[in-house]
Design a protein around this motif. Structure first.
Motif, PDB file in Angstrom:
ATOM      1  N   CYS A  58       0.883  -1.183   0.000  1.00  0.00           N
ATOM      2  CA  CYS A  58       0.000   0.000   0.000  1.00  0.00           C
ATOM      3  C   CYS A  58       0.909   1.219   0.000  1.00  0.00           C
ATOM      4  O   CYS A  58       1.933   1.252   0.689  1.00  0.00           O
ATOM      5  CB  CYS A  58      -0.896  -0.003   1.238  1.00  0.00           C
ATOM      6  N   GLN A  59       0.559   2.211  -0.780  1.00  0.00           N
ATOM      7  CA  GLN A  59       1.412   3.396  -0.934  1.00  0.00           C
ATOM      8  C   GLN A  59       1.183   4.421   0.185  1.00  0.00           C
ATOM      9  O   GLN A  59       1.826   5.456   0.227  1.00  0.00           O
ATOM     10  CB  GLN A  59       1.155   4.043  -2.293  1.00  0.00           C
ATOM     11  N   HIS A  60       0.242   4.152   1.069  1.00  0.00           N
ATOM     12  CA  HIS A  60      -0.081   5.068   2.178  1.00  0.00           C
ATOM     13  C   HIS A  60      -0.106   6.519   1.692  1.00  0.00           C
ATOM     14  O   HIS A  60       0.646   7.381   2.175  1.00  0.00           O
ATOM     15  CB  HIS A  60       0.873   4.841   3.356  1.00  0.00           C
ATOM     16  N   CYS A  61      -0.998   6.722   0.730  1.00  0.00           N
ATOM     17  CA  CYS A  61      -1.052   8.003   0.022  1.00  0.00           C
ATOM     18  C   CYS A  61      -1.336   9.174   0.963  1.00  0.00           C
ATOM     19  O   CYS A  61      -2.075   9.039   1.946  1.00  0.00           O
ATOM     20  CB  CYS A  61      -2.148   7.954  -1.034  1.00  0.00           C
ATOM     21  N   PRO A  64      -5.360   9.890  -0.027  1.00  0.00           N
ATOM     22  CA  PRO A  64      -5.805   8.540  -0.397  1.00  0.00           C
ATOM     23  C   PRO A  64      -7.205   8.534  -1.018  1.00  0.00           C
ATOM     24  O   PRO A  64      -8.177   8.923  -0.366  1.00  0.00           O
ATOM     25  CB  PRO A  64      -5.795   7.783   0.939  1.00  0.00           C
ATOM     26  N   SER A  65      -7.308   8.098  -2.263  1.00  0.00           N
ATOM     27  CA  SER A  65      -8.625   8.060  -2.903  1.00  0.00           C
ATOM     28  C   SER A  65      -9.514   7.008  -2.245  1.00  0.00           C
ATOM     29  O   SER A  65     -10.735   7.118  -2.271  1.00  0.00           O
ATOM     30  CB  SER A  65      -8.491   7.806  -4.400  1.00  0.00           C
ATOM     31  N   CYS A  66      -8.908   5.990  -1.637  1.00  0.00           N
ATOM     32  CA  CYS A  66      -9.686   4.978  -0.920  1.00  0.00           C
ATOM     33  C   CYS A  66     -10.457   5.614   0.236  1.00  0.00           C
ATOM     34  O   CYS A  66     -11.603   5.261   0.525  1.00  0.00           O
ATOM     35  CB  CYS A  66      -8.753   3.893  -0.382  1.00  0.00           C
ATOM     36  N   VAL A  83      -2.391   5.090   6.467  1.00  0.00           N
ATOM     37  CA  VAL A  83      -3.787   4.858   6.066  1.00  0.00           C
ATOM     38  C   VAL A  83      -4.207   3.474   6.573  1.00  0.00           C
ATOM     39  O   VAL A  83      -3.543   2.474   6.286  1.00  0.00           O
ATOM     40  CB  VAL A  83      -3.937   4.944   4.529  1.00  0.00           C
ATOM     41  N   CYS A 100      -8.895   2.640  -5.288  1.00  0.00           N
ATOM     42  CA  CYS A 100      -7.433   2.598  -5.144  1.00  0.00           C
ATOM     43  C   CYS A 100      -6.776   2.325  -6.495  1.00  0.00           C
ATOM     44  O   CYS A 100      -7.000   1.274  -7.096  1.00  0.00           O
ATOM     45  CB  CYS A 100      -7.035   1.500  -4.151  1.00  0.00           C
ATOM     46  N   PRO A 101      -5.952   3.240  -6.987  1.00  0.00           N
ATOM     47  CA  PRO A 101      -5.332   3.002  -8.297  1.00  0.00           C
ATOM     48  C   PRO A 101      -4.187   2.003  -8.251  1.00  0.00           C
ATOM     49  O   PRO A 101      -3.635   1.642  -9.283  1.00  0.00           O
ATOM     50  CB  PRO A 101      -4.816   4.393  -8.690  1.00  0.00           C
ATOM     51  N   TYR A 102      -3.814   1.547  -7.047  1.00  0.00           N
ATOM     52  CA  TYR A 102      -2.662   0.656  -6.911  1.00  0.00           C
ATOM     53  C   TYR A 102      -3.054  -0.803  -6.669  1.00  0.00           C
ATOM     54  O   TYR A 102      -2.186  -1.669  -6.567  1.00  0.00           O
ATOM     55  CB  TYR A 102      -1.758   1.167  -5.780  1.00  0.00           C
ATOM     56  N   VAL A 104      -4.220  -2.556  -4.039  1.00  0.00           N
ATOM     57  CA  VAL A 104      -3.532  -3.175  -2.900  1.00  0.00           C
ATOM     58  C   VAL A 104      -4.485  -3.664  -1.800  1.00  0.00           C
ATOM     59  O   VAL A 104      -4.026  -4.095  -0.752  1.00  0.00           O
ATOM     60  CB  VAL A 104      -2.525  -2.185  -2.266  1.00  0.00           C
ATOM     61  N   ARG A 105      -5.790  -3.615  -2.064  1.00  0.00           N
ATOM     62  CA  ARG A 105      -6.742  -3.990  -0.996  1.00  0.00           C
ATOM     63  C   ARG A 105      -7.319  -5.382  -1.221  1.00  0.00           C
ATOM     64  O   ARG A 105      -7.433  -5.829  -2.357  1.00  0.00           O
ATOM     65  CB  ARG A 105      -7.864  -2.950  -0.939  1.00  0.00           C
ATOM     66  N   LYS A 157      -5.649  -4.311   4.109  1.00  0.00           N
ATOM     67  CA  LYS A 157      -4.467  -3.939   3.313  1.00  0.00           C
ATOM     68  C   LYS A 157      -3.292  -3.738   4.257  1.00  0.00           C
ATOM     69  O   LYS A 157      -3.477  -3.748   5.488  1.00  0.00           O
ATOM     70  CB  LYS A 157      -4.729  -2.665   2.516  1.00  0.00           C
ATOM     71  N   ASN A 228      -2.390  11.139  -5.931  1.00  0.00           N
ATOM     72  CA  ASN A 228      -2.561  10.486  -4.619  1.00  0.00           C
ATOM     73  C   ASN A 228      -1.387  10.779  -3.669  1.00  0.00           C
ATOM     74  O   ASN A 228      -1.501  10.573  -2.471  1.00  0.00           O
ATOM     75  CB  ASN A 228      -2.679   8.966  -4.799  1.00  0.00           C
TER      76      ASN A 228
END
Ligand code: SF4
Ligand code: SF4
Length: 252
Positions: A58-61, A64-66, A83, A100-102, A104-105, A157, A228
């Motif tokens: 997880c990028q821990h934006c 965060p869009s999530c 996050v 989430c664009p990555y 990771v969830r 995540k 993000n």
């Protein structure tokens, strides 16, 4: 207050996936549902095609869009920039997984990714989605921070090993696993990375090692154009690169 972040040096990463295994053991992951994934892909065409790999937690934006789409505020950001998902509030709607664009969830009540279905092999007798044989101590269960064995019907995540980093001495610039006093507070993937490709520390501290590496080696963020603002940085150099963006297929 720290703003925790990670640096992954792609020149040092050898794609061994020890980080994936360490994370799975530390966080009771189901086989195939890796919070800390290493993605393998090929680049180029024969005869110069190359097999490459890319570690992706997880990028821990920062944005965060999530979190923006979560209707119950189950997904939230801690003061120290992590996050997390509050499993007591999550209703399993999966909006965050779409946002989430990555990618990771995880939602464990779906079709198993590998056979046999470990949820049946190690069936749980309570709310948990399964009963892993290596189970972390019950004292560490903390559903408010998405830590422990994932219950049914919620999304999970990577937590940056929140149960470890949140106990670090305040003001610590870097959680360096080489320092015996800090090792127990360092994320499991960082501790286990044999070539030392992972670094974890306070991005808001200009004196921290992570800040220095990002500055000196021109750290880049994945899909930065999306806004993000990931708190995971990659350093590349000659030997490693972030995967190129997927080409947009033109309609014919
Ligand atoms: S990588 Fe995805 S799940 Fe992690 S904080 Fe960013 S948007 Fe949320
Ligand atoms: S699945 Fe849970 S965390 Fe994700 S958006 Fe829905 S309520 Fe929020």
């Amino acid at each position: 207050m720290a703003k925790w972040g990670m640096v992954i040096d792609l020149e040092k990463c050898v794609g061994c996936q020890a980080c994936t295994v360490a994370c799975g053991m530390e966080n009771n992951r189901l086989p195939g549902e890796n919070w800390q994934d290493v993605i393998f892909f090929s680049e180029g065409t024969y005869p110069s095609a190359q097999l490459k790999w890319f570690p992706r937690p997880c990028q821990h934006c920062e944005n965060p869009s999530c979190m923006a789409v979560c209707p119950t505020h189950a997904t939230y950001k801690t003061e120290d920039g992590v996050v997390l998902v509050d499993w007591d509030k999550c209703i399993g709607c999966k909006y965050c997984m779409v946002a989430c664009p990555y990618g990771v969830r995880f939602y464990t009540d779906e079709k198993p990714l590998v056979a046999p279905d470990m949820r049946k092999v190690y069936a749980s007798k309570d709310d948990h989605s399964w009963n892993p044989p290596w189970k972390m101590p019950d004292a560490r269960e903390d559903w408010k921070h998405g830590v422990g064995i994932q219950p049914h019907d919620v999304v999970s995540k990577c937590t940056f090993c929140y149960h470890r980093i949140s106990k670090a001495p305040p003001g610590t610039p870097d959680l360096d696993p080489q320092d015996p006093k800090l090792r127990e507070f360092t994320p499991a993937c960082v501790v286990t990375c044999a070539p030392g490709a992972r670094f974890f520390g306070d991005l808001s501290n200009p004196e921290s090692n992570v800040s220095r590496i990002i500055g000196d080696k021109r750290g880049v963020r994945l899909l930065d154009q999306l806004g993000n603002k990931p708190q995971v940085y990659y350093v590349t150099g000659d030997g490693g690169a972030v995967p190129s963006s997927r080409a947009i297929n033109k309609k014919v």
